[in-house]
Write a protein that holds these residues in place. Structure first.
Motif, PDB file in Angstrom:
ATOM      1  N   GLY A   1       0.796  -1.222   0.000  1.00  0.00           N
ATOM      2  CA  GLY A   1       0.000   0.000   0.000  1.00  0.00           C
ATOM      3  C   GLY A   1       0.826   1.268   0.000  1.00  0.00           C
ATOM      4  O   GLY A   1       0.317   2.343  -0.297  1.00  0.00           O
ATOM      5  N   LYS A   2       2.107   1.172   0.305  1.00  0.00           N
ATOM      6  CA  LYS A   2       2.970   2.361   0.333  1.00  0.00           C
ATOM      7  C   LYS A   2       3.525   2.593  -1.071  1.00  0.00           C
ATOM      8  O   LYS A   2       3.755   1.656  -1.826  1.00  0.00           O
ATOM      9  N   LYS A   3       3.734   3.866  -1.402  1.00  0.00           N
ATOM     10  CA  LYS A   3       4.352   4.156  -2.691  1.00  0.00           C
ATOM     11  C   LYS A   3       5.413   5.229  -2.535  1.00  0.00           C
ATOM     12  O   LYS A   3       5.347   6.066  -1.646  1.00  0.00           O
ATOM     13  N   ILE A   4       6.394   5.156  -3.416  1.00  0.00           N
ATOM     14  CA  ILE A   4       7.480   6.129  -3.497  1.00  0.00           C
ATOM     15  C   ILE A   4       7.298   6.859  -4.826  1.00  0.00           C
ATOM     16  O   ILE A   4       7.084   6.225  -5.858  1.00  0.00           O
ATOM     17  N   ILE A   5       7.400   8.175  -4.783  1.00  0.00           N
ATOM     18  CA  ILE A   5       7.288   8.976  -6.003  1.00  0.00           C
ATOM     19  C   ILE A   5       8.584   9.754  -6.169  1.00  0.00           C
ATOM     20  O   ILE A   5       9.055  10.407  -5.239  1.00  0.00           O
ATOM     21  N   VAL A   6       9.156   9.662  -7.362  1.00  0.00           N
ATOM     22  CA  VAL A   6      10.352  10.427  -7.718  1.00  0.00           C
ATOM     23  C   VAL A   6       9.996  11.257  -8.939  1.00  0.00           C
ATOM     24  O   VAL A   6       9.632  10.714  -9.975  1.00  0.00           O
ATOM     25  N   MET A   7      10.091  12.574  -8.783  1.00  0.00           N
ATOM     26  CA  MET A   7       9.887  13.467  -9.921  1.00  0.00           C
ATOM     27  C   MET A   7      11.213  14.139 -10.226  1.00  0.00           C
ATOM     28  O   MET A   7      11.954  14.505  -9.313  1.00  0.00           O
ATOM     29  N   GLY A   8      11.506  14.271 -11.504  1.00  0.00           N
ATOM     30  CA  GLY A   8      12.771  14.871 -11.873  1.00  0.00           C
ATOM     31  C   GLY A   8      12.800  15.298 -13.318  1.00  0.00           C
ATOM     32  O   GLY A   8      11.792  15.233 -14.028  1.00  0.00           O
TER      33      GLY A   8
ATOM     34  N   ILE B   1       8.157   8.985 -11.659  1.00  0.00           N
ATOM     35  CA  ILE B   1       8.195   7.539 -11.426  1.00  0.00           C
ATOM     36  C   ILE B   1       7.449   7.262 -10.127  1.00  0.00           C
ATOM     37  O   ILE B   1       7.708   7.906  -9.109  1.00  0.00           O
ATOM     38  N   GLU B   2       6.523   6.306 -10.167  1.00  0.00           N
ATOM     39  CA  GLU B   2       5.830   5.847  -8.971  1.00  0.00           C
ATOM     40  C   GLU B   2       6.160   4.372  -8.775  1.00  0.00           C
ATOM     41  O   GLU B   2       6.027   3.582  -9.700  1.00  0.00           O
ATOM     42  N   ILE B   3       6.597   4.043  -7.569  1.00  0.00           N
ATOM     43  CA  ILE B   3       6.893   2.652  -7.216  1.00  0.00           C
ATOM     44  C   ILE B   3       5.870   2.257  -6.155  1.00  0.00           C
ATOM     45  O   ILE B   3       5.937   2.728  -5.024  1.00  0.00           O
ATOM     46  N   HIS B   4       4.907   1.442  -6.545  1.00  0.00           N
ATOM     47  CA  HIS B   4       3.846   0.991  -5.639  1.00  0.00           C
ATOM     48  C   HIS B   4       4.261  -0.353  -5.042  1.00  0.00           C
ATOM     49  O   HIS B   4       4.588  -1.282  -5.793  1.00  0.00           O
ATOM     50  N   CYS B   5       4.241  -0.453  -3.732  1.00  0.00           N
ATOM     51  CA  CYS B   5       4.571  -1.710  -3.055  1.00  0.00           C
ATOM     52  C   CYS B   5       3.286  -2.502  -2.841  1.00  0.00           C
ATOM     53  O   CYS B   5       2.327  -1.998  -2.246  1.00  0.00           O
ATOM     54  N   GLU B   6       3.250  -3.713  -3.337  1.00  0.00           N
ATOM     55  CA  GLU B   6       2.136  -4.627  -3.117  1.00  0.00           C
ATOM     56  C   GLU B   6       2.658  -5.833  -2.353  1.00  0.00           C
ATOM     57  O   GLU B   6       3.856  -5.954  -2.108  1.00  0.00           O
ATOM     58  N   HIS B   7       1.776  -6.748  -1.989  1.00  0.00           N
ATOM     59  CA  HIS B   7       2.183  -7.906  -1.177  1.00  0.00           C
ATOM     60  C   HIS B   7       3.286  -8.732  -1.836  1.00  0.00           C
ATOM     61  O   HIS B   7       4.214  -9.165  -1.157  1.00  0.00           O
ATOM     62  N   GLN B   8       3.198  -8.958  -3.134  1.00  0.00           N
ATOM     63  CA  GLN B   8       4.154  -9.840  -3.793  1.00  0.00           C
ATOM     64  C   GLN B   8       5.109  -9.132  -4.737  1.00  0.00           C
ATOM     65  O   GLN B   8       6.042  -9.745  -5.240  1.00  0.00           O
ATOM     66  N   ARG B   9       4.870  -7.835  -4.990  1.00  0.00           N
ATOM     67  CA  ARG B   9       5.663  -7.176  -6.030  1.00  0.00           C
ATOM     68  C   ARG B   9       5.657  -5.668  -5.862  1.00  0.00           C
ATOM     69  O   ARG B   9       4.852  -5.104  -5.133  1.00  0.00           O
ATOM     70  N   PHE B  10       6.579  -5.052  -6.611  1.00  0.00           N
ATOM     71  CA  PHE B  10       6.544  -3.616  -6.841  1.00  0.00           C
ATOM     72  C   PHE B  10       5.890  -3.423  -8.204  1.00  0.00           C
ATOM     73  O   PHE B  10       6.182  -4.163  -9.143  1.00  0.00           O
ATOM     74  N   ARG B  11       5.044  -2.448  -8.304  1.00  0.00           N
ATOM     75  CA  ARG B  11       4.428  -2.086  -9.583  1.00  0.00           C
ATOM     76  C   ARG B  11       4.988  -0.708  -9.925  1.00  0.00           C
ATOM     77  O   ARG B  11       4.855   0.224  -9.139  1.00  0.00           O
ATOM     78  N   VAL B  12       5.629  -0.572 -11.097  1.00  0.00           N
ATOM     79  CA  VAL B  12       6.330   0.663 -11.459  1.00  0.00           C
ATOM     80  C   VAL B  12       5.583   1.378 -12.584  1.00  0.00           C
ATOM     81  O   VAL B  12       5.288   0.780 -13.617  1.00  0.00           O
ATOM     82  N   PHE B  13       5.286   2.665 -12.321  1.00  0.00           N
ATOM     83  CA  PHE B  13       4.612   3.529 -13.283  1.00  0.00           C
ATOM     84  C   PHE B  13       5.543   4.669 -13.650  1.00  0.00           C
ATOM     85  O   PHE B  13       6.255   5.188 -12.798  1.00  0.00           O
ATOM     86  N   VAL B  14       5.527   5.062 -14.923  1.00  0.00           N
ATOM     87  CA  VAL B  14       6.257   6.252 -15.363  1.00  0.00           C
ATOM     88  C   VAL B  14       5.251   7.146 -16.081  1.00  0.00           C
ATOM     89  O   VAL B  14       4.573   6.699 -17.005  1.00  0.00           O
ATOM     90  N   ASP B  15       5.159   8.372 -15.596  1.00  0.00           N
ATOM     91  CA  ASP B  15       4.223   9.359 -16.147  1.00  0.00           C
ATOM     92  C   ASP B  15       2.806   8.806 -16.243  1.00  0.00           C
ATOM     93  O   ASP B  15       2.097   9.033 -17.227  1.00  0.00           O
ATOM     94  N   GLY B  16       2.397   8.064 -15.213  1.00  0.00           N
ATOM     95  CA  GLY B  16       1.037   7.563 -15.123  1.00  0.00           C
ATOM     96  C   GLY B  16       0.759   6.260 -15.847  1.00  0.00           C
ATOM     97  O   GLY B  16      -0.345   5.725 -15.751  1.00  0.00           O
ATOM     98  N   HIS B  17       1.738   5.731 -16.563  1.00  0.00           N
ATOM     99  CA  HIS B  17       1.547   4.480 -17.303  1.00  0.00           C
ATOM    100  C   HIS B  17       2.289   3.349 -16.615  1.00  0.00           C
ATOM    101  O   HIS B  17       3.484   3.473 -16.336  1.00  0.00           O
ATOM    102  N   GLN B  18       1.590   2.224 -16.380  1.00  0.00           N
ATOM    103  CA  GLN B  18       2.266   1.083 -15.772  1.00  0.00           C
ATOM    104  C   GLN B  18       3.276   0.531 -16.759  1.00  0.00           C
ATOM    105  O   GLN B  18       2.936   0.218 -17.899  1.00  0.00           O
ATOM    106  N   LEU B  19       4.533   0.432 -16.305  1.00  0.00           N
ATOM    107  CA  LEU B  19       5.594  -0.026 -17.198  1.00  0.00           C
ATOM    108  C   LEU B  19       5.944  -1.493 -16.953  1.00  0.00           C
ATOM    109  O   LEU B  19       6.178  -2.235 -17.892  1.00  0.00           O
TER     110      LEU B  19
END
Length: 178
Positions: A55-62, A132-150
């Motif tokens: 449920g936690k996410k990290i956001i990096v804007m640059g 970049i958004e790094i969403h932490c889920e139970h089994q994985r990280f889900r990585v989005f760039v500019d709103g699109h799941q990569l």
């Protein structure tokens, strides 16, 4: 409020050493304009308050540099040093501009695992902003760039709360973290 930073091991650290990801401030860290260059200097290392959890996410804007070579964003268990990374790196994202790859890998017990490379497209453009958004889920990280799941990256480090540090280095400027 100004937060002092120090430099050790060639990496900038904030005085409190933390990224703010509390419920009371769900947005990104947005320091005073005078503090941005001091707080978010690359290479950067900061603490993830409370470690990672589902449920936690990290956001990096640059902004990508004008003539970029590469940049790396790592979620680690402890700080390590510039020469010697921590024994456990739960996720290292590596943007390589020459071959237009966005690689990811993990380091468990001091050993790097296989790099994963497949992506539908390379999302970074020289001299352009990104999120970049790094969403932490139970089994994985889900990585989005500019709103699109990569891509998804399945956890190799078993203890999510032990993932307590973000490290950023390379051909980019950090504008916001959260």
């Amino acid at each position: 409020m100004a937060v002092a930073s120090t430099e050790k091991d060639g990496i900038k650290h904030t005085e409190d050493g933390h990224l703010n990801n509390s419920c009371s401030n769900p947005g990104l860290i947005s320091p005073d304009k005078e503090d941005v260059s001091r707080l978010l200097t690359v290479p950067f290392s900061g603490r993830i308050r409370g470690g990672m959890r589902p449920g936690k996410k990290i956001i990096v804007m640059g902004i990508v540099d004008i003539e970029p070579e590469s940049f790396d964003i790592s979620l680690t268990c402890g700080r390590g040093t510039e020469e010697e990374p921590p024994a456990d790196v739960s996720l290292e994202l590596c943007a390589r501009f020459a071959d237009r790859q966005f690689l990811r890998r993990a380091r468990v017990s001091g050993r790097w695992g296989e790099e994963e490379a497949s992506i539908p497209y390379f999302p970074f453009i020289q001299d352009q902003p990104f999120r970049i958004e790094i969403h932490c889920e139970h089994q994985r990280f889900r990585v989005f760039v500019d709103g699109h799941q990569l891509f998804d990256f399945y956890h190799r480090v078993a203890s999510l709360p032990a993932i307590d540090t973000i490290r950023i280095r390379g051909s980019l400027q950090i504008t916001k973290l959260g």
